[in-house]
Motif scaffolding. Structure first.
Motif, PDB file in Angstrom:
ATOM      1  N   ARG A   1      -5.605  -3.661  -7.564  1.00  0.00           N
ATOM      2  CA  ARG A   1      -4.577  -2.669  -7.879  1.00  0.00           C
ATOM      3  C   ARG A   1      -3.707  -3.054  -9.082  1.00  0.00           C
ATOM      4  O   ARG A   1      -2.931  -4.007  -9.031  1.00  0.00           O
TER       5      ARG A   1
ATOM      6  N   LYS B   1       0.791  -1.236   0.000  1.00  0.00           N
ATOM      7  CA  LYS B   1       0.000   0.000   0.000  1.00  0.00           C
ATOM      8  C   LYS B   1       0.824   1.288   0.000  1.00  0.00           C
ATOM      9  O   LYS B   1       0.401   2.288  -0.561  1.00  0.00           O
TER      10      LYS B   1
ATOM     11  N   HIS C   1      -1.311  -1.444 -10.059  1.00  0.00           N
ATOM     12  CA  HIS C   1       0.065  -1.096  -9.686  1.00  0.00           C
ATOM     13  C   HIS C   1       0.956  -2.338  -9.624  1.00  0.00           C
ATOM     14  O   HIS C   1       2.155  -2.260  -9.864  1.00  0.00           O
TER      15      HIS C   1
ATOM     16  N   LEU D   1       1.163   3.036  -3.287  1.00  0.00           N
ATOM     17  CA  LEU D   1      -0.044   3.305  -4.081  1.00  0.00           C
ATOM     18  C   LEU D   1      -0.460   4.762  -3.998  1.00  0.00           C
ATOM     19  O   LEU D   1      -1.576   5.114  -4.312  1.00  0.00           O
ATOM     20  N   ARG D   2       0.448   5.605  -3.551  1.00  0.00           N
ATOM     21  CA  ARG D   2       0.048   6.985  -3.289  1.00  0.00           C
ATOM     22  C   ARG D   2       0.270   7.914  -4.471  1.00  0.00           C
ATOM     23  O   ARG D   2       0.042   9.114  -4.380  1.00  0.00           O
ATOM     24  N   GLY D   3       0.732   7.371  -5.568  1.00  0.00           N
ATOM     25  CA  GLY D   3       1.081   8.238  -6.698  1.00  0.00           C
ATOM     26  C   GLY D   3      -0.118   8.623  -7.536  1.00  0.00           C
ATOM     27  O   GLY D   3      -1.209   8.079  -7.412  1.00  0.00           O
ATOM     28  N   LEU D   4       0.124   9.602  -8.414  1.00  0.00           N
ATOM     29  CA  LEU D   4      -0.901  10.014  -9.368  1.00  0.00           C
ATOM     30  C   LEU D   4      -0.619   9.405 -10.733  1.00  0.00           C
ATOM     31  O   LEU D   4      -1.457   9.409 -11.612  1.00  0.00           O
ATOM     32  N   ASP D   5       0.607   8.917 -10.914  1.00  0.00           N
ATOM     33  CA  ASP D   5       0.953   8.283 -12.186  1.00  0.00           C
ATOM     34  C   ASP D   5       1.453   6.868 -11.913  1.00  0.00           C
ATOM     35  O   ASP D   5       1.299   6.355 -10.808  1.00  0.00           O
ATOM     36  N   LYS D   6       2.040   6.259 -12.933  1.00  0.00           N
ATOM     37  CA  LYS D   6       2.429   4.858 -12.779  1.00  0.00           C
ATOM     38  C   LYS D   6       3.907   4.696 -12.434  1.00  0.00           C
ATOM     39  O   LYS D   6       4.394   3.573 -12.348  1.00  0.00           O
TER      40      LYS D   6
END
Ligand code: SF4
Lengths: 469, 223
Positions: free
Chosen positions: B91, B35, B93, B38-43
């Motif tokens: 997710r 987790k 991600h 998982l705080r990003g705005l992109d990949k």
């Protein structure tokens, strides 16, 4: 004459825009829910290719995963990255005309709780979300399932999905659940029996007298957890209870529309001679309160049983799980001390769950040395619990009464357990590190978690001497 | 077997890869990408978080005994994994992280359903082998010192290792998606008219589903 169909096939048929090949259809999605952490890359993808959201009115978003749950009037997200995600969700929604339950919206909450509670989930619809527990909506006869971010982008752009059809499984549960055995115990037992991949590739339908007897909220719990058996969806044919639940909330359905809705919903069941690819049968009267001992939801036992030996095909996974949870084969879970109790999540943070917790907490105290948190699933649930006096009972007993969010279900906000802490949790996943690195999660019903808070250890709620409401 | 790791020069139909075996069933996406990543705005930056708790201890020190931390495995492009790989959270991600780490294919007896779709949507090849064949491949890889070379051949639809040759299945759609890198949204746009017609008929039958999100939010906001 049309061939007999399962409920699942009926839902597919009514949402098939076109058949793409023998395995895939283009599936129309009535409702798409979004959260702050699986959507930003999807919106960016649209922007990069100058695409717009096709049907904004069929989409809704909520801030739920990263939000702090401290009981303050105005919530402030301190973590800069999380704040950015919340802000980005807001600007994306604003730009595209998508309704949003924002951080300080009084009705904000976990996606799978707020959507049904405001009448957004209706029988016969397809509802999807970038979150695996979207199977919850099957409780109302709606096909719900989780998707990844690429698919979120696809739905935003087209309101459809390229959908690989699943197989049909039926799970029949007859008999009466004993006192203190809840839908959570039932579903944990089922997952334990069929395994974490037992329903992989299937959309399953629950039926039988025990399912009919469940409240709508209990059915949410059941369908929510079906994904932990690998299911791609979980359905219950809508009955009078489900229809009442929807009509009470979906007040826009009135007049002649109501008549046609009722007529349509009455067709939503599996035809009697419809074929299922797989069937299981369980007896509800044999369900004893369940507790997980390992790091997968199928590693579960009745509170009266002993932790299994590491033998056979499961030897390695059992050994690995037990070394993480610091337990050994043959021991019983009764009496294992917990430092933390968490009551919340889209599985078990509805009003009925909180009533059960209050029933146990009333006139008792949380054991010294235990931190016990109750995080209601939504602003509406929180308000109702306060109106009913539940919040007071919990506070008096020493529980923390917090603001809604996912919180310690995945510990993406600041509600995180420390290494080695053991938690009795009403959530859905006991994966390694889920509630914090090195933290040990025991999944159980809210009543069992509340009992653990009082005793300071995992315990059989039935032995607590609480009268059942 | 010649060794020219990576996709074959001319097309993506043959992957010759260095494989690492991770013998863990139900390796969920929480473990593949925890987790905190998982705080990003992109990949971007997700290679860092891949299998974090397996790669690093609680002090952030490298676990030198974990296979992907061993120098000879630093260039692996294929994972041989246990059952139900990628189960749990949706997710994506997890898939982005695998790709950024250099993994181009995962071979397992079964995959989490959403993870499997996510793989296909990102061009990460997920190869499903029957349990017995997978077990043999896993055992062969674990016996080796250093990574085992595997070939994933999308013409013949086989996985080859030094000691084995196993056929696998992939739907025509997924195979094409993988080989051509289909833009799914673009291809769905070719059904734009169908969707428009469908939705009008759908809403005439079920008018209570039209604008269900926006109408509900307006209704409750005015309460
Ligand atoms: S409560 Fe848990 S399972 Fe439910 S949506 Fe939030 S993080 Fe996911």
């Amino acid at each position: 004459m049309t061939a007999p169909r399962t409920l699942y096939r009926k839902l597919l048929d009514s949402h098939t825009v076109t058949r793409l090949d023998d395995q895939n259809i283009l599936l129309f999605c009535d409702l798409h829910l979004m959260n702050e952490y699986t959507s930003p890359q999807a919106f960016s993808g649209l922007l990069d290719r100058k695409r717009d959201v096709a049907m904004p009115g069929q989409n809704v978003a909520t801030v739920s995963h990263i939000i702090p749950t401290d009981p303050v009037r105005h919530r402030i997200i301190l973590d800069p990255a999380s704040l950015q995600q919340a802000q980005r969700l807001k600007s994306n929604c604003k730009q595209q005309g998508i309704p949003l339950f924002d951080t300080n919206d009084e009705l904000q909450g976990i996606e799978h709780i707020i959507a049904p509670e405001h009448g957004m989930i209706r029988p016969g619809m397809v509802a999807i979300c970038g979150d695996s527990h979207t199977t919850t909506y099957g409780a109302l006869g709606a096909l719900g399932f989780g998707i990844g971010t690429s698919e979120v982008e696809h739905v935003l752009a087209t309101q459809t999905l390229v959908y690989r059809t699943a197989s049909d499984m039926r799970i029949r549960v007859d008999g009466q659940l004993p006192l203190w055995s809840t839908a959570k115990d039932l579903v944990l037992m089922i997952i334990g029996r069929i395994g974490a991949q037992g329903a992989r590739g299937y959309v399953l339908e629950f039926c039988g007298s025990a399912i009919n007897a469940l409240s709508v909220e209990a059915r949410f719990t059941l369908c929510n957890m079906a994904v932990e058996a690998g299911a791609r969806g979980a359905l219950i044919a809508p009955d009078a209870k489900a229809v009442d639940y929807v009509l009470q909330r979906a007040t826009d359905i009135d007049g002649p529309q109501r008549e046609s809705a009722l007529e349509y919903w009455s067709t939503l069941y599996s035809d009697s001679d419809a074929l299922f690819d797989c069937e299981h049968v369980f007896d509800a009267s044999a369900v004893i309160p369940q507790v997980t001992w390992g790091t997968s939801p199928d590693q579960v036992i009745p509170i009266t049983a002993a932790v299994p030996e590491a033998i056979g095909a499961q030897r390695e996974s059992t050994e690995k799980a037990l070394s993480y949870t610091k337990l050994s084969p043959g021991m019983v879970l009764e009496g294992v001390a917990v430092q933390h109790v968490f009551i919340g999540s889209c599985t078990n943070a509805r009003i009925e769950d909180l009533r059960q917790v209050a029933n146990i907490a009333r006139g008792r105290k949380v054991s010294p040395g235990v931190r016990a948190m109750v995080v209601p699933g939504s602003g509406a649930v929180r308000q109702q619990a306060e109106d009913e006096g539940i919040a007071r009972i919990l506070l008096d007993a020493g529980f923390e009464w917090r603001k809604p969010g996912c919180s310690m279900c995945l510990a993406m906000n600041n509600d995180v357990l420390a290494d080695g802490q053991r938690c009795a949790s009403s959530t859905n996943r006991n994966f390694e590190g889920r509630q914090g690195r090195g933290a040990i999660t025991h999944l159980m019903s809210p009543a069992m978690a509340a009992a653990a808070a009082i005793k300071g250890c995992i315990t059989d709620v039935r032995q607590l001497g609480v009268a059942h409401d | 077997m010649f060794v020219n790791w990576g996709w074959h020069m001319t097309d993506k139909s043959l992957l010759v890869g260095a494989a690492a075996a991770i013998k863990i069933d139900n390796l969920d996406t929480d473990q593949i990408m925890p987790k905190q990543f998982l705080r990003g705005l992109d990949k971007s930056g997700l290679d860092k978080g891949l299998l974090w708790d397996l790669r690093y201890d609680e002090l952030g020190q490298t676990r030198s005994n974990f296979i992907l931390n061993q120098p000879e495995y630093s260039k692996v492009t294929v994972l041989i994994a246990g059952a139900n790989f990628g189960c749990g959270s949706s997710r994506e991600h997890a898939v982005w992280g695998l790709l950024q780490f250099g993994i181009q294919a995962v071979i397992a007896p079964s995959f989490g359903e959403i993870f499997y779709s996510n793989c296909m949507n990102n061009g990460l090849l997920s190869v499903m082998l029957p349990q017995a064949l997978l077990d043999a491949l896993m055992a062969e890889a674990l016996q080796q010192t250093g990574p085992m070379t595997v070939e994933i051949d999308l013409e013949e639809m086989v996985v080859r290792s030094p000691a084995s040759r196993s056929e696998f299945m992939l739907s025509d759609r997924h195979r094409a998606m993988f080989l051509d890198g289909t833009d799914m949204i673009e291809s769905t746009f070719s059904h734009e008219v169908d969707i428009a017609v469908f939705s009008e008929i759908h809403w005439s039958k079920y008018p209570w589903l039209r604008d269900i999100a926006s109408r509900t939010k307006e209704r409750i906001d005015t309460l």
